[in-house]
Design an enzyme around this catalytic site. Structure first.
Site, PDB file in Angstrom:
ATOM      1  N   LYS A 205       0.093   1.190  13.543  1.00  0.00           N
ATOM      2  CA  LYS A 205       0.223  -0.243  13.839  1.00  0.00           C
ATOM      3  C   LYS A 205       1.658  -0.731  13.673  1.00  0.00           C
ATOM      4  O   LYS A 205       2.078  -1.646  14.378  1.00  0.00           O
ATOM      5  CB  LYS A 205      -0.719  -1.051  12.942  1.00  0.00           C
ATOM      6  CG  LYS A 205      -0.366  -1.000  11.463  1.00  0.00           C
ATOM      7  CD  LYS A 205      -1.427  -1.669  10.611  1.00  0.00           C
ATOM      8  CE  LYS A 205      -0.991  -1.686   9.160  1.00  0.00           C
ATOM      9  NZ  LYS A 205      -2.101  -1.890   8.229  1.00  0.00           N
TER      10      LYS A 205
ATOM     11  N   ARG B  20      -8.223  -7.875  -1.020  1.00  0.00           N
ATOM     12  CA  ARG B  20      -8.253  -8.102   0.417  1.00  0.00           C
ATOM     13  C   ARG B  20      -9.663  -7.719   0.884  1.00  0.00           C
ATOM     14  O   ARG B  20     -10.619  -8.346   0.456  1.00  0.00           O
ATOM     15  CB  ARG B  20      -7.139  -7.325   1.136  1.00  0.00           C
ATOM     16  CG  ARG B  20      -6.829  -7.906   2.531  1.00  0.00           C
ATOM     17  CD  ARG B  20      -5.668  -7.201   3.237  1.00  0.00           C
ATOM     18  NE  ARG B  20      -6.040  -5.867   3.727  1.00  0.00           N
ATOM     19  CZ  ARG B  20      -5.197  -5.058   4.382  1.00  0.00           C
ATOM     20  NH1 ARG B  20      -3.952  -5.447   4.617  1.00  0.00           N
ATOM     21  NH2 ARG B  20      -5.584  -3.881   4.797  1.00  0.00           N
TER      22      ARG B  20
HETATM   23  C1  LIG Z   1      -1.847  -0.946   7.282  1.00  0.00           C
HETATM   24  C2  LIG Z   1      -2.932  -0.219   6.612  1.00  0.00           C
HETATM   25  C3  LIG Z   1      -2.678   1.043   6.058  1.00  0.00           C
HETATM   26  C4  LIG Z   1      -1.314   1.689   6.057  1.00  0.00           C
HETATM   27  O1  LIG Z   1      -0.477   1.091   5.110  1.00  0.00           O
HETATM   28  P1  LIG Z   1       0.976   1.712   4.760  1.00  0.00           P
HETATM   29  O2  LIG Z   1       1.402   0.978   3.549  1.00  0.00           O
HETATM   30  O3  LIG Z   1       1.854   1.439   5.944  1.00  0.00           O
HETATM   31  O4  LIG Z   1       0.814   3.152   4.521  1.00  0.00           O
HETATM   32  C5  LIG Z   1      -3.760   1.703   5.481  1.00  0.00           C
HETATM   33  N1  LIG Z   1      -5.001   1.150   5.425  1.00  0.00           N
HETATM   34  C6  LIG Z   1      -5.265  -0.065   5.944  1.00  0.00           C
HETATM   35  C7  LIG Z   1      -6.653  -0.615   5.848  1.00  0.00           C
HETATM   36  C8  LIG Z   1      -4.247  -0.794   6.544  1.00  0.00           C
HETATM   37  O5  LIG Z   1      -4.517  -2.009   7.057  1.00  0.00           O
END
Ligand SMILES: *Cc1c(COP(=O)(O)O)cnc(C)c1O
Length: 354
Positions: free
Chosen positions: A36, A129
């Site tokens: 993303k 969250r």
């Molecule tokens: C964005 C996201 C990640 C990845 O996070 P990083 O800190 O970039 O490794 C993993 N799990 C979920 C649910 C996310 O939304």
């Protein structure tokens, strides 16, 4: 119209992925490569795949749709919207879930299309969250899910640090192992995936802990080599796979404090200024509409970023020994927010360099 420009070096990212996949596999952890932060850019996705990730993961279904040509399991990271379940079951093999109504909608959509959809149940272990918070609710959720056609519960997971800043530790993550075992025993099923978070969990691996997890969903660490609990560089990784280039549009000597009454800036904040007298100010053609300014680090470390507005970046260039001219290009490293914003901005050109 070549600037602003984001230079992307997939080779560096692939090396990062290899180092981290190797660290994870020593701990029996499989990596979902999170796309993303780079809008699922295909050159970077290819680097993820050749670096050894087991899954591609994204929060936005548009990105997963874009990746349909890659034959590797896809994971939907953000809890699905009920309004998008048809697309989710079609383009994501796995989704992370915490709401029964959503899983029921997924089941209906999957049944309609006659496909199996896998889910990972998200648990909130304190970051506040997504995820089931009250542990009592876990079993009721599972019992209902087990009744649903075309839905397979394959794992449990949690997300830490992103909202509450909660730093993972073995005590927090061990809960996943305990819950997984209790689910397996109670319902006689296999919990194949125990997904222990994102890039903030990596530091626990480097420290040689034994973790009760077998999956991590990693974005920032793969892209920039940073573990995000303490922000340190992971061994065998680099943070210069992305470089931002901007063009100078004005250089003038100016005071450091605005002249007259100071109200709020273009973003509603009251700015503060330290009086350093008259300084050489450099204006670049990039702004907050393109990039998260406070995520930029000038390659010329004698440059000092003063701030930005929607289309301008303002730099104090007085300490630099370089004799910059209008039309010259300034270069910056980026943090995760910087990469994410620059990748998302249509105004920033992207150049892949092999
Ligand atoms: C964005 C996201 C990640 C990845 O996070 P990083 O800190 O970039 O490794 C993993 N799990 C979920 C649910 C996310 O939304």
């Amino acid at each position: 119209m070549n600037y602003p420009k984001l230079i992307i070096k997939p080779n560096i990212i692939e090396e990062n992925v290899k180092s981290i996949v190797s660290l994870c596999s020593k701990n029996n952890i499989k990596v979902a490569g999170v796309t993303k932060g780079v809008c699922a850019n295909k050159e970077i996705v290819k680097a993820y795949i050749s670096g050894g990730v087991e899954y591609l993961a994204d929060s936005r279904i548009e990105n997963l749709i874009n990746l349909k040509e890659y034959d590797i399991p896809k994971m939907m990271l953000r809890l699905p919207m009920i309004s998008e379940v048809d697309l989710i079951v079609q383009y994501a093999n796995i989704s992370l879930n915490s709401e029964l109504d959503t899983v029921k909608a997924l089941s209906k959509a999957a049944l309609n299309k006659n496909i199996a959809h896998k889910i990972i149940l998200m648990l909130d272990l304190g970051d506040l969250r997504e995820g089931i918070f009250d542990k009592k609710d876990i079993y009721k959720f599972i019992e209902e899910v087990l009744e649903l056609p075309c839905i397979e519960l394959i794992g449990i997971g949690t997300n830490l640090t992103c909202f509450g800043g909660l730093i993972p530790d073995t005590k927090i993550l061990d809960q996943l192992g305990v819950i997984s075992t209790s689910i397996e025993n109670k319902y006689n099923l296999n919990i194949d995936i125990i997904s222990g978070g994102n890039s903030s969990t990596i530091y626990l691996l480097s420290n040689g802990n034994h973790l009760q997890i077998n999956n991590l969903r990693l974005g920032e660490s793969l892209l920039l080599g940073k573990e995000t609990s303490y922000g340190t560089q992971i061994k065998g990784t680099r943070d210069d796979g992305f470089l931002l280039q901007t063009e100078i549009i004005e250089i003038k000597k100016k005071p450091t404090v605005p002249i007259g009454n100071i109200g709020v800036d273009a973003f509603g904040k009251k700015p503060c200024f330290e009086d350093k007298g008259i300084r050489k100010k450099i204006l670049c053609a990039i702004g907050k509409q393109d990039v998260k300014i406070d995520s930029l680090t000038p390659i010329d470390s004698d440059l000092n970023i003063l701030g930005g507005s929607s289309d301008h970046l303002i730099i104090d260039g007085d300490d630099s020994t370089k004799d910059y001219k209008v039309g010259d290009i300034l270069e910056f490293k980026l943090g995760y927010g910087g990469v994410l914003s620059a990748m998302t901005s249509n105004y920033v050109k992207k150049l892949i360099i092999e």
